[in-house]
Each structure stands twice: as C-alpha cells, then as structure tokens.
Motif scaffolding. Structure first.
Motif, PDB file in Angstrom:
ATOM      1  N   VAL A  75       8.422   6.610  -8.698  1.00 32.29           N
ATOM      2  CA  VAL A  75       8.033   5.315  -7.984  1.00 32.29           C
ATOM      3  C   VAL A  75       7.382   5.300  -8.760  1.00 32.29           C
ATOM      4  O   VAL A  75       7.756   3.858  -8.326  1.00 32.29           O
ATOM      5  N   ASP A  89       1.013  -1.407  -0.374  1.00 33.08           N
ATOM      6  CA  ASP A  89      -0.165  -0.151   0.259  1.00 33.08           C
ATOM      7  C   ASP A  89       1.018   1.146   0.307  1.00 33.08           C
ATOM      8  O   ASP A  89       1.664   1.558   1.199  1.00 33.08           O
ATOM      9  N   VAL A  90       1.027   1.821  -1.686  1.00 33.89           N
ATOM     10  CA  VAL A  90       1.791   3.314  -1.473  1.00 33.89           C
ATOM     11  C   VAL A  90       1.126   4.374  -0.734  1.00 33.89           C
ATOM     12  O   VAL A  90      -0.017   4.574  -1.129  1.00 33.89           O
ATOM     13  N   CYS A 115      -1.681   8.781  -3.832  1.00 36.43           N
ATOM     14  CA  CYS A 115      -0.222   8.696  -3.561  1.00 36.43           C
ATOM     15  C   CYS A 115       0.709  10.163  -5.145  1.00 36.43           C
ATOM     16  O   CYS A 115       0.699  10.834  -4.544  1.00 36.43           O
ATOM     17  N   PHE A 116       0.925   8.648  -5.862  1.00 37.65           N
ATOM     18  CA  PHE A 116       1.495   9.183  -6.545  1.00 37.65           C
ATOM     19  C   PHE A 116       1.387  10.818  -7.610  1.00 37.65           C
ATOM     20  O   PHE A 116       1.874  10.828  -8.271  1.00 37.65           O
ATOM     21  N   ASP A 137      -2.129   1.689  -4.783  1.00 37.97           N
ATOM     22  CA  ASP A 137      -2.393   3.393  -4.143  1.00 37.97           C
ATOM     23  C   ASP A 137      -2.820   4.059  -4.215  1.00 37.97           C
ATOM     24  O   ASP A 137      -3.519   4.258  -5.910  1.00 37.97           O
ATOM     25  N   MET A 151      -4.299   2.286  -9.370  1.00 36.73           N
ATOM     26  CA  MET A 151      -3.701   3.477  -8.469  1.00 36.73           C
ATOM     27  C   MET A 151      -5.282   4.303  -8.629  1.00 36.73           C
ATOM     28  O   MET A 151      -5.699   4.376 -10.179  1.00 36.73           O
ATOM     29  N   ALA A 182       8.093   7.226  -1.187  1.00 43.00           N
ATOM     30  CA  ALA A 182       7.808   6.298  -2.539  1.00 43.00           C
ATOM     31  C   ALA A 182       8.344   7.252  -2.907  1.00 43.00           C
ATOM     32  O   ALA A 182       8.393   6.272  -4.565  1.00 43.00           O
ATOM     33  N   ASP A 235       4.737   5.159   3.937  1.00 47.07           N
ATOM     34  CA  ASP A 235       4.826   6.583   4.014  1.00 47.07           C
ATOM     35  C   ASP A 235       5.584   6.762   4.230  1.00 47.07           C
ATOM     36  O   ASP A 235       6.126   6.417   5.644  1.00 47.07           O
TER      37      ASP A 235
END
Length: 191
Positions: free
Chosen positions: A118, A40-41, A106-107, A103, A134, A87, A63
C-alpha cells in the motif's frame, strides 16, 4: 464483512462526523484552491468520497470489493469516480496521480507485506507535496480480527514521507471491542 453486515467503519463515520470534518478542514486550510485530486483508499460503499468532492477535491474512491463499489456508484453522486482496485496494487488500477489520500481503516487490515505494498502504491501515485490522512487502530489482542498498526509500522511503510501528526481518534461510535483499540489519526506529508 459486507455480507454479514459488519461495517463498523460506516457506523464510525456517522458518530465521528464532526471530528472527521475538523481533520479535513485542517488539511484544506494549508492548501490553495483548487485543492487537487484526492483518493479515498478502501472507500467501501463511498461514505467519505462524496464529502471530499463536496469540499472541492476531484475525488476518486477505490475498493477491492465490486459490490461495495457498485453500491457507491448507485448513490449517483456527481463529480465522484469509483474504481474497483486493489489497495496493495494501486498502480495497476490506472488512477493517475493525487495530492491527498484518505484511508479510514484500510491500511491497518493488511499484514506487513500488504502494508508496504500500500505504501509503495500510494507513493507511486503521490504528487510532490501530497499528504495522507489515515485512521488506524493500534495493535491489540484483537489484531487478527480488527487489524491494527503501530506508529512505527505506519512510518516503515512510507519511506520518503514525513509523519506530521498523530492524534487520538474519537472512539464513540466504534462500539466494543473496537473502541478498545486506541485508534489514531496519522497525517503524513510527501518529503
């Protein structure tokens, strides 16, 4: 954003729980058991990582914010690992390899250089046949505040991956102005 209580991704997770569950169901339907390892990014306070473990993944959350990781750990969920890590430099976190990457928001928050970092990190940690799911906002006037990426920016950050699906994301629960960012779910597979 944690300091100011601005965590729309947590509110979204509650409002869109059904649609997120359906996407995870789809992901798992194409796999045999055991499912493998999931990362889990940008896990934040661990909203989604325990769900991955409950579903049968060997789940790890990563994280950059130590207070968020501490809050995730304080929930005391068994069979979940949380790691403070960047990340954009996942290899340095010493996480091992994974079969699935989740994700949720985040990205999209990185500039082009960060997004490519990433992508390189996920690619370095990906087992053959790995997939990414994502959630990202689309580009908008709010991009500097809320983030956002185009489909082309997603695929550019993941050379060697195949874009399998792009689905509109539920906007209920995001609230204004994020509900105007045309969020999408991207699913990629390691070629």
């Amino acid at each position: 954003m944690y300091r100011w209580g601005l965590t729309p991704w947590e509110r979204y997770g509650k409002a869109a729980a059904g649609s997120i569950a359906a996407l995870l169901d789809r992901e798992e339907a194409e796999r045999s058991r055991p499912l493998g390892r999931a990362l889990d990014v940008g896990c934040g306070r661990g909203q989604y990582t325990p769900e991955l473990a409950r579903r049968g993944w060997e789940a790890t959350g990563v994280d950059y914010v130590p207070a968020a990781i501490e809050a995730a750990r304080s929930k005391g969920v068994a069979d979940v690992t949380y790691v403070v890590g960047d990340a954009t430099d996942l290899v340095a976190a010493g996480l091992g390899t994974f079969d699935f990457f989740l994700d949720i928001g985040c990205f999209q928050g990185f500039d082009a250089g960060g997004r490519h970092a990433v992508g390189r990190g996920i690619s370095a940690l990906a087992n053959p046949g790995a997939t990414i799911l994502m959630l990202a906002f689309g580009p908008s006037r709010l991009r500097t505040w809320a983030g956002g990426v185009s489909q082309g920016e997603v695929t550019a950050a993941f050379p060697g991956w195949t874009l399998v699906a792009v689905d509109p994301a539920q906007t209920e629960g995001l609230g204004w102005p994020m509900n105007r960012t045309s969020p999408r779910w991207y699913r990629l597979s390691r070629s």
